[in-house]
Design an enzyme around this catalytic site. Structure first.
Site, PDB file in Angstrom:
ATOM      1  CE1 TYR A   1     -10.888  -3.508   1.762  1.00 16.04           C
ATOM      2  CE2 TYR A   1      -8.803  -4.666   1.587  1.00 16.04           C
ATOM      3  CZ  TYR A   1      -9.927  -4.127   0.990  1.00 16.04           C
ATOM      4  OH  TYR A   1     -10.077  -4.201  -0.371  1.00 16.04           O
ATOM      5  CD  GLU A   2      -7.953   0.674   4.677  1.00 19.71           C
ATOM      6  OE1 GLU A   2      -7.672   1.470   5.587  1.00 19.71           O
ATOM      7  OE2 GLU A   2      -7.113  -0.044   4.132  1.00 19.71           O
TER       8      GLU A   2
END
Length: 597
Positions: free
Chosen positions: A438-439
């Site tokens: 994620y990110e």
């Protein structure tokens, strides 16, 4: 049972001795209250909260997970009560503007608290962590009315925030998103669409949840140039509280590998009322404020899993008796020696220690850059912003990769017991795995670093950091004690630029060369960056020992770990160099049709 003890001595070493926080805060306007005594008191209280309240809930959250019932989400036992203690302690407001109820302390102090909170219980820490990003986005891009309505409640912790980007058909490629925003006569918008993987999207810990949402206006250009950003509250604000429920609801919870204590939600927006943040069709630019905050926050996750793994592995390795040392018994009164006497176990422990403590220095350095971007003069701000932009993908991707490696070492140190849930090591691995996804995945961060940050700036962003390393090496060139660190660091620092130029020249002929080299380039950059911080820490430690100290063991351990890093970890760069220079052909020559099973 796993446990956590905030490493306050090492935190103080990095802040006060390596990065000289007192000089840093003295040079920035508005940081007058950040005195050493105040900072020490804040960190001690943060340590107590993390150790006593959050750490005991870590396995509870993993076992129970979040419960979904007809759109409502219940967090694990103790999570809501811990959040109330967090709010009562004033922790959400630490690094925010006093005009909205904040305490006005530097971002870098909040980073240290986030480290302790996240290491004690990453799943729990994600709830206030997402709020922090929402606050920064509103503070940077919101109108005065929006700040008054939403920011004050977020700063107090009464409300929490999220970021809503991903949709079922698009993750990284946000230009494909379909969520619509229809303008209304009263200046609001009706937001319709579905977002997935929304951390903390629904829960029972706060009265209201403020979603920061990417959506498209009816006349928006195609692709990323046609994305706008909106505030969409769960409940509509009314007076000093909340009113009617808005048209946004959690459709389901994801069943996940780890971070079970955090609610990862499918969020459905059904003509939900929203309000534009920033200019139309410039939403992605505004969202980068949130994304950059989240990326540094995820870098902290890499540090957290390395630190958690190291602490618990170390306790176990000192107590677990298995076999005798190859050089003779070290525990002659016992049935066997503790496993910490064995070189293979030492290798894993020192790897965890080197990545945790080196990662701490890198992240705290980045946090000081955040302070400068917010508070320094225009010239210093621009320089800090450029350096932060360069280091952010390295910190995010490299530290999460080696944090996961460190978590895996934790399982290995425990042997068969590491595979058993009660010890907490397998949870650490499962929780760590998401950090590389994620990110922005490691691969996306690598493309951002090499393609966007370095090559598109003709190497200028790289030079901003290599000049700092060069200056440090030059200052210590005549120090005999530092030669084992300075000589290899200086060579790598020069090679870094040379490799970049070679890749850039190849890319002029074939753009695939960038993608082929990017991940190894990022990992190489990470190892060299951490080498610089380990060299800085070694210099400080050697000076402390030479000056005389009653903490000689602490400082000598720093030098020993620095030696380990340079002799056993830093040689990994050679493999990355070989791979980078092998070119793109070995990846791209095979026809798609030949990928069969």
């Amino acid at each position: 049972m796993p446990d956590y003890k905030a490493p306050l001595r090492d935190i103080q070493f990095v802040m006060n001795e390596v990065l000289e926080s007192d000089k840093h805060y003295a040079s920035l306007p508005g940081c007058e209250d950040a005195t050493p005594d105040m900072i020490s008191a804040i960190l001690e209280e943060g340590a107590k909260f993390s150790e006593r309240v959050l750490a005991p809930l870590n396995q509870v959250g993993d076992r129970e997970g979040c419960q979904f019932n007809d759109g409502e989400v219940t967090t694990p036992t103790g999570f809501k009560e811990a959040y109330q203690q967090y709010v009562e302690g004033g922790w959400p407001s630490l690094a925010h503007d006093p005009a909205h109820g904040g305490q006005g302390l530097p971002e870098s102090i909040g980073t240290v608290i986030s480290e302790m909170v996240g290491t004690a219980n990453w799943s729990w820490g994600m709830y206030p962590g997402l709020s922090h990003g929402a606050m920064n986005t509103l503070s940077e891009h919101g109108t005065d009315e929006q700040k008054h309505t939403y920011l004050t409640k977020l700063v107090s912790g009464e409300w929490t925030g999220t970021m809503c980007l991903t949709e079922p058909h698009c993750g990284t490629d946000l230009g494909m998103l379909r969520t619509k925003a229809e303008p209304q006569a009263d200046g609001s918008y009706k937001i319709t669409g579905t977002k997935i993987f929304i951390s903390a999207g629904e829960h029972d810990m706060a009265d209201n949840i403020i979603h920061i949402v990417l959506a498209r206006l009816p006349d928006a250009p195609a692709g990323t140039k046609g994305i706008s950003l909106f505030i969409v509250p769960k409940f509509m604000p009314e007076g000093d509280g909340i009113g009617a429920r808005n048209g946004v609801a959690c459709g389901s919870l994801e069943h996940k590998m780890g971070i079970h204590g955090n609610a990862t939600c499918v969020m459905n927006f059904d003509a939900a009322t929203g309000y534009l943040i920033g200019p139309p069709n410039k939403g992605l630019n505004c969202m980068f404020t949130f994304m950059n905050t989240a990326r540094l926050g995820t870098a902290l996750q890499g540090l957290a899993h390395a630190e958690w793994g190291f602490q618990n592995s170390l306790v176990y390795a000192k107590e677990r008796l298995q076999m005798r040392s190859l050089t003779g018994p070290k525990n002659p009164e016992g049935a066997a020696d503790p496993i910490i006497v064995h070189p293979a176990v030492r290798n894993m422990l020192l790897t965890q220690k080197a990545f945790a403590e080196g990662g701490r220095a890198l992240i705290y350095f980045c946090a000081q850059l955040v302070d400068k971007v917010k508070l320094a003069s225009d010239e210093e701000k621009a320089e800090a912003d450029a350096l932060l932009a360069f280091l952010t993908p390295i910190a995010k991707a490299f530290l999460t990769e080696v944090g996961f490696e460190s978590a895996n070492h934790g399982v290995q140190v425990f042997g068969g017991h590491g595979f058993i849930a009660e010890w907490g090591m397998e949870q650490n691995v499962r929780d760590a795995r998401i950090s590389m996804l994620y990110e922005g995945t490691t691969q996306i961060q690598a493309l951002d670093l090499l393609g966007r940050k370095v090559l598109m700036s003709q190497g200028e962003s790289l030079k901003g950091f290599t000049k700092i390393v060069h200056k440090f090496c030059k200052a210590h060139a005549e120090d005999e004690q530092m030669k084992p660190f300075i000589e290899p660091l200086a060579k790598l620092n020069q090679e870094w630029g040379e490799l970049t130029m070679k890749i850039g020249m190849k890319a002029m002929q074939d753009r695939e060369e960038v993608g082929a080299a990017a991940v190894d380039y990022l990992m190489y950059s990470g190892y060299v960056s951490l080498a610089y911080f380990w060299a800085r820490m070694a210099a400080k430690a050697q000076n402390a020992v030479a000056a005389g100290t009653d903490e000689e063991a602490f400082y000598k351990a720093k030098v020993t770990t620095a030696n380990f890093y340079f002799q056993r970890i830093l040689p990994r760069t050679r493999g990355h160099v070989e791979i980078m220079q092998s070119g793109a052909a070995n990846l791209m020559d095979m026809d798609v049709e030949h990928f069969v099973f």
